[in-house]
Design an enzyme around this catalytic site. Structure first.
Site, mmCIF file in Angstrom:
data_model
loop_
_atom_site.group_PDB
_atom_site.id
_atom_site.type_symbol
_atom_site.label_atom_id
_atom_site.label_comp_id
_atom_site.label_asym_id
_atom_site.label_seq_id
_atom_site.Cartn_x
_atom_site.Cartn_y
_atom_site.Cartn_z
ATOM 1 N N LYS A 254 18.372 -18.674 -9.758
ATOM 2 C CA LYS A 254 18.189 -18.944 -8.339
ATOM 3 C C LYS A 254 17.897 -20.897 -7.986
ATOM 4 O O LYS A 254 17.638 -21.338 -7.605
ATOM 5 C CB LYS A 254 17.332 -18.198 -7.451
ATOM 6 N N LYS B 100 15.419 -22.223 -9.041
ATOM 7 C CA LYS B 100 14.472 -22.496 -8.997
ATOM 8 C C LYS B 100 13.504 -22.648 -9.674
ATOM 9 O O LYS B 100 13.680 -22.273 -10.783
ATOM 10 C CB LYS B 100 14.002 -21.141 -7.691
#
Ligand code: C2G
Length: 129
Positions: free
Chosen positions: A44, A46
């Site tokens: 993601k 992240k």
């Protein structure tokens, strides 16, 4: 028992997350959280500050959360809905429309995102000026 399912990273747990989990739990009687693994976060794009184990412990300390499971892929949601006999899938409104395909398996509810707070904001505010 009405079972609710949601997913997320829940890094640097804050009141936006807690309000989401509180409202999610209020949709039924049992809340399952699919917590993004560190590997899935990389997919993601992240980078969580806290490890999966730490983020899991934070969620398990909340009265609103009944079970934490690993979220390893985007594709696991239908299997999780079936495996855990989920009645309602819910996410914050920043995801509105993205998971409507689950409507063939369970109710899909998007809850208003809490403005003015995010893990990114917290991290950037802690950076030395
Ligand atoms: N959220 C919120 N208000 C905020 C911040 C987050 O309501 N101020 C909600 C998000 O909408 C999401 C949940 O809290 O429903 C978790 O947010 P994140 O940890 O940022 O999750 P995300 O990275 O969006 O991952 O497969 C779904 C993904 O795993 C979601």
């Amino acid at each position: 028992m009405r079972r609710i399912l949601t997913y997320g990273t829940f890094d640097t747990l804050h009141y936006g997350h807690i309000r989401l989990l509180q409202r999610a739990r209020a949709l039924g009687d049992y809340l399952i959280v699919g917590l993004s693994t560190d590997e899935f976060n990389a997919r993601k794009n992240k980078q969580a500050f806290h490890s999966w184990e730490e983020r899991k412990a934070h969620l398990e300390a909340l009265r609103y959360v009944d079970l934490v499971i690993p979220e390893r892929t985007w594709e696991q949601k239908p299997d999780d809905v079936r495996l855990y006999h989920v009645d309602v899938f819910t996410m914050g409104s920043d995801w509105a429309g993205k998971f409507d395909d689950l409507a063939s398996l369970c109710e899909v509810v998007y809850l208003e995102r809490t403005n003015g707070i995010s893990s990114t904001m917290i991290r950037s505010s802690l950076q030395p000026a």
